[in-house]
Design an enzyme around this catalytic site. Structure first.
Site, PDB file in Angstrom:
ATOM      1  N   PHE A 163     -28.475  44.023 -42.937  1.00 60.59           N
ATOM      2  CA  PHE A 163     -28.995  42.654 -43.142  1.00 60.59           C
ATOM      3  C   PHE A 163     -30.013  42.430 -42.175  1.00 60.59           C
ATOM      4  O   PHE A 163     -29.842  42.232 -40.983  1.00 60.59           O
ATOM      5  CB  PHE A 163     -27.892  41.536 -43.125  1.00 60.59           C
ATOM      6  CG  PHE A 163     -28.700  40.071 -43.784  1.00 60.59           C
ATOM      7  CD1 PHE A 163     -28.830  40.273 -45.021  1.00 60.59           C
ATOM      8  CD2 PHE A 163     -29.150  39.254 -42.874  1.00 60.59           C
ATOM      9  CE1 PHE A 163     -29.289  38.916 -45.524  1.00 60.59           C
ATOM     10  CE2 PHE A 163     -29.690  38.124 -43.358  1.00 60.59           C
ATOM     11  CZ  PHE A 163     -29.976  37.976 -44.783  1.00 60.59           C
TER      12      PHE A 163
ATOM     13  N   ASP B 187     -32.575  46.018 -34.564  1.00 58.42           N
ATOM     14  CA  ASP B 187     -32.602  44.590 -35.166  1.00 58.42           C
ATOM     15  C   ASP B 187     -31.695  43.726 -34.303  1.00 58.42           C
ATOM     16  O   ASP B 187     -30.561  43.792 -34.523  1.00 58.42           O
ATOM     17  CB  ASP B 187     -32.416  44.194 -36.603  1.00 58.42           C
ATOM     18  CG  ASP B 187     -32.317  42.777 -37.004  1.00 58.42           C
ATOM     19  OD1 ASP B 187     -32.534  42.133 -36.237  1.00 58.42           O
ATOM     20  OD2 ASP B 187     -32.285  42.768 -38.331  1.00 58.42           O
TER      21      ASP B 187
ATOM     22  N   LYS C  82     -33.110  33.935 -34.007  1.00 54.68           N
ATOM     23  CA  LYS C  82     -31.795  33.005 -33.731  1.00 54.68           C
ATOM     24  C   LYS C  82     -31.853  32.339 -32.395  1.00 54.68           C
ATOM     25  O   LYS C  82     -32.510  31.152 -32.280  1.00 54.68           O
ATOM     26  CB  LYS C  82     -30.617  33.862 -34.100  1.00 54.68           C
ATOM     27  CG  LYS C  82     -30.481  34.359 -35.579  1.00 54.68           C
ATOM     28  CD  LYS C  82     -29.320  34.650 -35.955  1.00 54.68           C
ATOM     29  CE  LYS C  82     -29.046  35.544 -37.120  1.00 54.68           C
ATOM     30  NZ  LYS C  82     -29.340  34.816 -38.387  1.00 54.68           N
TER      31      LYS C  82
END
Ligand code: PLP
Length: 693
Positions: free
Chosen positions: A425, A510, A539
């Site tokens: 993801f 990532d 984030k």
């Protein structure tokens, strides 16, 4: 909901003489600049902002009495069925007319919740200062100078008047209210019995029929609301009172509001004004059911949130609109690693927002270079390309890899390949979902860009087999988050790094979710001693306040970008840079990487000790944990809903996994409490006969 009728009353006649516009008479105009009137529009309410009622020049007492007479008349015109007058002071002396005027319109006295540090129940005979702002409540009850007790409209019924938050009074005014039977909730009682209990009781007394609320801003703790004429220490904390007053003005019996005594000259930072605005908004907030309906009607249905409507957060706690508290064990998928409303981050946000926020990258700002330098130092990479969302950081990495593949590695133009992992993801853009193996993310959204393919996650040999001379990069999450908190076999990342090196393929990690301490290392790749060629961060970099992301790499890769190649209007803006910089400093100053490691081990031990038959597997690293639920008992979604009912917020993924990612700042006691609640919740499902049986 009724139509709001705002009536500014810029009056400072109640207190000692001040030059015109230098006292609380400046309050209404300042509040309007702060968007006080616009609050109603954003809440979907009809509102009119009326001309201010200004005092005439002349003798103080005579001017005040003349103003009160006009105010009484004006309020009487604005009040009535379907209308809610909102009187914006000025000092609190104006209340002597507001509530007469409302009674005047209704032909009966309303109940009144008088929220104030003072009793305002002196008469000219008892006041030591002779200031009329110390008298309005006595006058409303029929005591005092006839020129204000004799205003049109009925006197208030003392049985339906409550004073709330008082902590400073003269003996005479206290005894007057006592004799009359007005209930006074002094701060000492509120502190002893709790604000919720006291306010609930107070409302029962006033809100049985029509009632109004008048608030003197000096009821709040002066540290929070310094802009008042008579600050009194020991006040109510704003967040506590606001939580309790939520939606109160929408009560069917509420017939008027009044907010007074904002003196902007005593508060250059406008904290008091902003608090007054928040107060009004809180009083007018719609019911959760209405908000939910608006969301369903006007929002695209691209999410299926748990049935919780959150209104406030602090540290590891969240509160819903009804005031229920929850432990946040999700932290917005790790974006809130420093806890909600972290004071240092909020301070950085506030001070930078007042200075400079967004200029675009058409210019330099004095903030961005500080972030670039700090992030580069802390991660050990040469250069940083700032963006906003995690997906943009990944897009940036893909673009960097493609251009590097062509320009440096010499792959033919448009032939560059990038390899990702099954179950990944990386976000939701077209290119990124082109790399996804999740059918729902892709279906209906094709065609996708060529040159993207996937290999099984955790299988280094599969990666090597998939590499061709056209392969520029391998994109991998050190732990798959959305994929179900999947930790690859030990040695996997190290093997991948070696393979990439051997084939001159970039290794891009990532770390949007796993980075910045989440797994107990600054970057999760460090657990295997791997240093990727490029790293995506997001984030937590925004401190839970803003979307801030970045792609970081060494010059040998980053040099492919030249002016005009790539960018974003908001990427690297001064506000984002200031917050991200503070977030990085917090991470270091509070030793949060180490803390995540320690608390993560504690969480893992605690979960293992549950020995619940519902749990099939517990996995993760640091404070990124997944619990695999046996679907024979319940779906992960069912468990998450039950956990919410037990005051723990988490999120399911892939039907069977519950993810836990509390703030790195979570207190050990809170973590312990969360574990207890998880245990209780799981126990409730244990009696269920497994579906396969
Ligand atoms: N990469 C990873 C590993 C993620 O977990 C996410 C979001 O969950 C993203 C990228 C996308 O981030 P954003 O939602 O900010 O675009």
């Amino acid at each position: 909901m009724k139509t709001l009728h705002f009536l500014p009353v810029p009056c400072a006649l109640g207190g000692p003489p001040v030059a015109h516009g230098q006292g609380s008479d400046a309050g209404p105009e300042h509040l309007q600049h702060l968007g006080f009137g616009a609050v109603s529009r954003s809440l979907g309410l009809r509102a009119e902002w009326h001309h201010a009622l200004t005092p005439l020049q002349g003798d103080r007492w005579a001017s005040l009495c003349e103003l009160l007479l006009r105010l009484d008349q004006r309020v009487a015109e604005l009040a009535g069925p379907g209308r809610l007058p909102v009187i914006v002071g000025g000092d609190h002396s104006i209340a002597a007319a507001t509530w007469r005027g409302i009674g005047h319109a209704l032909h009966r006295a309303p109940g009144l919740l008088w929220i104030d540090a003072h009793l305002d129940a002196n008469t000219p005979a008892t006041t030591p200062s002779d200031n009329p702002h110390g008298m309005p409540l006595a006058a409303l009850l029929g005591h005092g100078d006839p020129s204000i007790t004799g205003l049109p409209g009925p006197a208030l019924d003392p049985q339906r008047v409550v004073v709330f938050g008082a902590r400073s009074w003269e003996r005479d005014e206290h005894s007057l209210l006592g004799r009359l039977g007005v209930r006074v909730y002094a701060m000492a009682e509120i502190e002893q019995r709790g604000l919720h209990t006291c306010l609930h009781e107070a409302l029962q007394r006033v809100a049985g029929g029509d009632f109004g609320i008048t608030i003197d801003m000096d009821v709040f703790e002066p540290g929070e609301a310094p802009g008042v004429d008579c600050p009194q220490p020991g006040g109510i904390q704003s967040r506590v009172l606001l939580a309790e007053l939520r939606g109160m003005a929408r009560h069917p019996h509420c017939v008027g509001l009044e907010i007074t005594e904002y003196n902007p000259h005593r508060d250059s930072a406008c904290r008091t004004g902003r608090l007054a605005r928040d107060l009004l908004e809180t009083l007018l907030l719609p019911e959760s059911a209405d908000l939910r309906q608006w969301e369903a009607e006007h929002g695209a249905h691209n999410y299926a949130p748990l049935p919780v409507m959150l209104a406030r957060g602090e540290g590891s706690w969240l509160w819903d609109a009804e005031g229920r508290a929850y432990i946040d064990m999700m932290s917005a998928y790790s974006a809130v690693s420093f806890g909600h409303s972290n004071p240092r981050l909020v301070a950085a946000l506030e001070s930078q927002a007042r200075r400079l926020a967004v200029t675009s990258r058409a210019y330099h700002t004095d903030r961005l270079p500080l972030l670039l330098k700090r992030l580069s130092e802390i991660t050990g990479y040469d250069q940083v390309l700032p963006m906003n969302s995690g997906a943009e950081a990944v897009e940036t990495a893909l673009k960097a890899a493609r251009k590097w593949g062509h320009q440096i590695k010499g792959i033919a133009e448009d032939q560059v390949e990038i390899i990702g992992c099954a179950g990944n993801f990386h976000g939701r853009t077209i290119a990124i979902i082109g790399l996804s193996t999740e059918p729902q993310y892709r279906k209906g959204f094709g065609p996708f860009p060529p040159g993207l393919k996937c290999v099984p996650y955790g299988d280094a040999a599969a990666l090597e087999a998939a590499i061709t001379p056209n392969t520029a990069a391998f994109l991998v999450e050190p732990i798959q988050g959305e994929g179900g908190i999947l930790v690859p076999p030990a040695g996997y990342l190290k093997a991948c790094a070696e393979i990439c090196k051997k084939h001159d393929v970039l290794l891009i990690a990532d770390e949007v979710q796993t980075g910045l301490g989440r797994t107990g290392a600054l970057l999760a790749c460090e657990h295997e001693g791997v240093r990727p060629d490029g790293v995506c961060l997001g984030k937590a970099l925004g401190g839970g306040l803003l979307p801030v992301s970045a792609f970081i790499a060494d010059r040998r890769l980053m040099r492919v970008f030249t002016p005009g190649d790539h960018g974003s209007t908001f990427g690297g803006n001064a506000l984002a840079a200031a917050v991200a910089l503070e977030a990085l400093d917090l991470l270091v100053d509070e030793n949060l990487v180490e803390r995540a490691k320690r608390l993560g081990e504690h969480l893992m031990r605690g979960l293992n000790d549950l020995k619940s038959p519902l749990i099939r597997d517990i996995r993760g690293r640091g404070l990124l944990t997944g619990i695999e639920i046996d679907p024979a008992y319940a779906s992960a979604r069912e468990i998450c809903e039950a956990l919410a009912a037990h005051g723990v917020l988490t999120k399911d993924t892939h039907g069977t996994v519950i993810r836990l990612a509390p703030a790195l700042t979570i207190g050990e006691d809170v973590l312990e409490l969360a574990l207890e609640r998880i245990a209780e919740t799981l126990q409730e499902f244990e009696h269920r006969v497994p579906r396969r049986a």
